[in-house]
Every structure is written in C-alpha cells, then in structure tokens.
Design a protein around this motif. Structure first.
Motif, short mmCIF file in Angstrom:
data_model
loop_
_atom_site.label_atom_id
_atom_site.label_comp_id
_atom_site.label_asym_id
_atom_site.label_seq_id
_atom_site.Cartn_x
_atom_site.Cartn_y
_atom_site.Cartn_z
N GLN A 62 77.17 -13.02 34.73
CA GLN A 62 75.72 -13.14 34.51
C GLN A 62 75.00 -13.67 35.74
O GLN A 62 73.89 -13.21 36.06
CB GLN A 62 75.46 -14.12 33.34
CG GLN A 62 75.79 -13.56 31.98
CD GLN A 62 74.64 -12.71 31.43
OE1 GLN A 62 73.70 -12.40 32.14
NE2 GLN A 62 74.75 -12.33 30.17
N THR A 63 75.60 -14.62 36.43
CA THR A 63 74.95 -15.20 37.61
C THR A 63 74.77 -14.15 38.68
O THR A 63 73.70 -14.03 39.30
CB THR A 63 75.80 -16.36 38.17
OG1 THR A 63 76.10 -17.26 37.10
CG2 THR A 63 75.08 -17.10 39.27
N CYS A 64 75.81 -13.37 38.88
CA CYS A 64 75.76 -12.28 39.86
C CYS A 64 74.70 -11.26 39.45
O CYS A 64 73.87 -10.83 40.26
CB CYS A 64 77.14 -11.64 39.96
SG CYS A 64 77.17 -10.13 40.94
N ALA A 65 74.73 -10.89 38.17
CA ALA A 65 73.78 -9.87 37.69
C ALA A 65 72.34 -10.33 37.88
O ALA A 65 71.46 -9.56 38.28
CB ALA A 65 74.06 -9.56 36.22
N SER A 66 72.09 -11.61 37.59
CA SER A 66 70.73 -12.14 37.75
C SER A 66 70.30 -12.13 39.21
O SER A 66 69.15 -11.81 39.54
CB SER A 66 70.66 -13.58 37.21
OG SER A 66 70.90 -13.57 35.83
N ALA A 67 71.23 -12.51 40.10
CA ALA A 67 70.91 -12.52 41.54
C ALA A 67 70.61 -11.11 42.04
O ALA A 67 69.68 -10.88 42.82
CB ALA A 67 72.07 -13.12 42.32
N VAL A 68 71.41 -10.16 41.59
CA VAL A 68 71.22 -8.76 41.99
C VAL A 68 69.87 -8.23 41.48
O VAL A 68 69.10 -7.62 42.23
CB VAL A 68 72.38 -7.89 41.46
CG1 VAL A 68 72.05 -6.41 41.55
CG2 VAL A 68 73.66 -8.20 42.22
N ALA A 69 69.58 -8.52 40.21
CA ALA A 69 68.31 -8.05 39.63
C ALA A 69 67.12 -8.66 40.35
O ALA A 69 66.13 -7.99 40.64
CB ALA A 69 68.28 -8.38 38.14
N ALA A 70 67.21 -9.97 40.66
CA ALA A 70 66.10 -10.66 41.33
C ALA A 70 65.86 -10.06 42.72
O ALA A 70 64.72 -9.84 43.13
CB ALA A 70 66.41 -12.15 41.44
N SER A 71 66.94 -9.77 43.43
CA SER A 71 66.80 -9.19 44.77
C SER A 71 66.23 -7.77 44.69
O SER A 71 65.36 -7.39 45.47
CB SER A 71 68.17 -9.18 45.46
OG SER A 71 68.06 -8.65 46.75
N MET A 72 66.72 -7.04 43.71
CA MET A 72 66.26 -5.65 43.53
C MET A 72 64.76 -5.60 43.23
O MET A 72 64.05 -4.71 43.68
CB MET A 72 67.05 -5.10 42.33
CG MET A 72 67.20 -3.62 42.26
SD MET A 72 68.37 -3.30 40.91
CE MET A 72 67.97 -1.58 40.63
N LEU A 73 64.29 -6.58 42.47
CA LEU A 73 62.88 -6.61 42.08
C LEU A 73 62.01 -7.39 43.05
O LEU A 73 60.81 -7.53 42.85
CB LEU A 73 62.74 -7.20 40.67
CG LEU A 73 63.30 -6.31 39.56
CD1 LEU A 73 63.46 -7.07 38.26
CD2 LEU A 73 62.38 -5.11 39.35
N GLY A 74 62.64 -7.93 44.11
CA GLY A 74 61.87 -8.65 45.13
C GLY A 74 61.24 -9.91 44.59
O GLY A 74 60.13 -10.28 44.99
N MET A 75 61.96 -10.60 43.71
CA MET A 75 61.39 -11.81 43.11
C MET A 75 61.62 -13.02 44.00
O MET A 75 62.65 -13.14 44.67
CB MET A 75 62.01 -12.06 41.74
CG MET A 75 61.65 -10.96 40.75
SD MET A 75 62.41 -11.21 39.17
CE MET A 75 61.57 -12.66 38.61
N ALA A 76 60.66 -13.92 43.98
CA ALA A 76 60.79 -15.15 44.77
C ALA A 76 61.75 -16.08 44.04
O ALA A 76 61.91 -16.00 42.83
CB ALA A 76 59.43 -15.81 44.90
N SER A 77 62.41 -16.98 44.82
CA SER A 77 63.33 -17.92 44.17
C SER A 77 62.53 -18.82 43.23
O SER A 77 61.43 -19.26 43.55
CB SER A 77 64.06 -18.75 45.22
OG SER A 77 63.14 -19.48 45.96
N GLY A 78 63.10 -19.10 42.09
CA GLY A 78 62.39 -19.91 41.11
C GLY A 78 61.81 -19.07 39.98
O GLY A 78 61.66 -19.54 38.86
N GLU A 79 61.49 -17.82 40.28
CA GLU A 79 60.99 -16.93 39.22
C GLU A 79 62.15 -16.59 38.29
O GLU A 79 63.26 -16.34 38.76
CB GLU A 79 60.45 -15.63 39.82
CG GLU A 79 59.05 -15.74 40.40
CD GLU A 79 58.53 -14.38 40.84
OE1 GLU A 79 57.97 -13.66 40.01
OE2 GLU A 79 58.73 -14.03 42.02
N GLU A 80 61.88 -16.57 37.00
CA GLU A 80 62.96 -16.30 36.05
C GLU A 80 62.87 -14.88 35.50
O GLU A 80 61.79 -14.36 35.26
CB GLU A 80 62.91 -17.31 34.91
CG GLU A 80 63.39 -18.66 35.35
CD GLU A 80 63.92 -19.50 34.20
OE1 GLU A 80 64.09 -18.95 33.09
OE2 GLU A 80 64.16 -20.68 34.43
#
Lengths: 160, 124
Positions: A62-80
């Motif tokens: 899950q941690t990996c999946a969340s990091a990948v999704a956040a990067s893919m969507l160009g989300m800033a750190s802290g955004e959930e």
C-alpha cells in the motif's frame, strides 16, 4: 513463439518506459527476490487474448502504491489520496504496461485483445493461469525505496 | 473565443494525468470537461459543441471507437477534433478509427512533446 528470456526484457523495458514517462519515478530490476512485499498489498491485473493469451500483473504494498499514485498525479507531499484514487492509478499502470508490452511483441504475435484492468487488495496475492502456461516474474526497485513485483503469465491462445 | 476540451476516459486518474499534461504543454482551453464513458461523452456533445475531444478506446459501456462513429453523426460535432489516446498501438486499429472519424491518435504511455505535436495544430 516468443522466448521467456526475451519477454523478461520486454517486461522490464516496458516498466521503465511507463514509470519514466507517466509516473516520473526511476525503476531498476531488484535482486531482493527473497523479501516479501509489504502487506496488505494491491494487485492490478489485466488479461489479454489472441495468438498469445494470459495475464499481466503488478503487485506492491500500500505504501508503494500510494507513492506511485501521488507521483503519477503530481501531488504535493502532504496531500492525501483516497483508496479509490490509488487503486485506479495502479490499474492504469497495469493497462499502460500491457500496452507497452503489446507494442513490443505485436510484430511476432499479432494483435491481442486487452481487457479492462482490475485491482484487488489483500495478502499473499498472486495471479495464476493454470497448467500449460509459462510465466515471467520480476521484482523492481522504485526510486530505490519501494519494491513491486511484475508478472506476465501466458500461453498460446486458441487463435494460433 | 477560447476553445473547449473534453477528456473521455473511464479512469479518473488518467483524466487527471491527461489534463495535467495538456496544461504542462502550454495549450490553453477556456472550458474543460470530463466524461467517464462514451455514453456520457455523447450526452455532453449533444448538449453543445466542443472543439477538441481526447478519447480513450478501451472503456466499459461504450468504447471509444463506437463513440467516434456516433459522434460523427451529431450535427454539433462537424467541427470537433477527436484525438484518440489509448494503449492500443496496432496500426490496423489506428487506421480503422481514423477512417471512422478520429482526427489523430496518441498512444499511452505518452510524452509532453507528443501532446504538443498532436494538439497544437488543432488550436491554430
């Protein structure tokens, strides 16, 4: 018929292409075969049929999946991200991976039809294609921080 | 008057990625819309003209190739530019969807440059 050795290269090259162009994360083959993936994990699979039929999967914690999704969507750190966003992103990666694989092998195997990706969450997840199938499984390191397992299960299809 | 854009893809993630890529390409649209299926896209096209449609192919309910065929029957869509964005890369399929009325094709995974190359001429 495609050899297992060449399909491993195809799968790894396709993974690097998808992660570099769409996820903006660096991917390398990992030699840590013995370590288990973080649990619970997500497994995204997509099936294909034609002269070659089977299933491509990507499985990661899950941690990996969340990091990948956040990067893919160009989300800033802290955004959930919501669970649906993460699941959708991993499913789309499976879709693009198979697209990239397909473009590399279609001269040899002809066109293959592709399904819509599906994603499940759980522990000890593995896709299976039953007897008479071959498989390629590789582990990749993502940004030297996360591990994901890619699988390509295949056999000659009815249309050969 | 500014141009309008609609992104059609069953994946919300992919719609966001395409929207971000369009913005990063420096291409500007006054109005943007999204649709999660070919059916929803046709409803929006019936409601009013849209200048550019970026459309996936493999979608549940109605796939992108069928959406293009039906869109080309709508009076609203005579001037709409439809670009397919798909993981499908077989030349036979690309030729068929272009023959059915699509104006261009971008394969996934894609680059920023590919979007600029395909979309910029449509905005001039």
């Amino acid at each position: 018929m495609i050899t297992t050795v060449s399909l491993k290269d195809v799968l790894l090259d396709s993974t690097k292409e998808v992660f570099e162009t769409m996820v903006f994360m660096a991917v390398e083959e990992s030699l840590q075969d013995g370590t288990s993936l973080d649990a619970p994990a997500l497994l995204a699979t997509i099936t294909f049929k034609g002269r070659l039929e089977g299933c491509l999967g990507i499985c990661c914690g899950q941690t990996c999946a969340s990091a990948v999704a956040a990067s893919m969507l160009g989300m800033a750190s802290g955004e959930e991200l919501g669970a649906n966003d993460v699941s959708d992103a991993i499913g789309e990666i499976a879709n693009m991976l198979l697209g990239a694989v397909k473009s590399r092998i279609q001269n040899e195997v002809g066109n293959i039809e592709v399904s819509i990706p599906s994603v499940v969450e759980g522990r000890e997840l593995r896709s299976s294609l039953g007897e008479g199938s071959s498989q390629v499984r590789i582990r990749v390191s993502i940004e030297e921080e996360h591990i994901a397992e890619l699988s390509l299960l295949y056999r000659e299809g009815c249309n050969h | 008057m500014g141009k309008s854009l609609m992104i059609v893809d069953d994946s919300a993630t992919m719609r966001k990625i395409i929207m971000r890529t369009v913005r990063m390409s420096g291409l500007e649209f006054e109005r943007t819309e999204e649709a999660g299926s070919g059916v929803e896209a046709l409803e929006k096209l019936k409601a009013g003209p849209i200048d550019v449609v970026l459309c996936d192919i493999n979608m549940p309910e109605m796939n992108g190739t069928e959406m293009v065929k039906q869109a080309r029957q709508l009076p609203n869509c005579s001037g709409t530019k439809i670009i397919m964005v798909s993981t499908e890369s077989a030349q036979e399929l690309i030729d068929r969807v272009i023959a059915d009325g699509a104006d261009g094709y971008i394969t996934k995974p894609f680059t920023l440059e590919k979007f600029q190359e395909k979309l910029a001429p449509l905005l001039n």
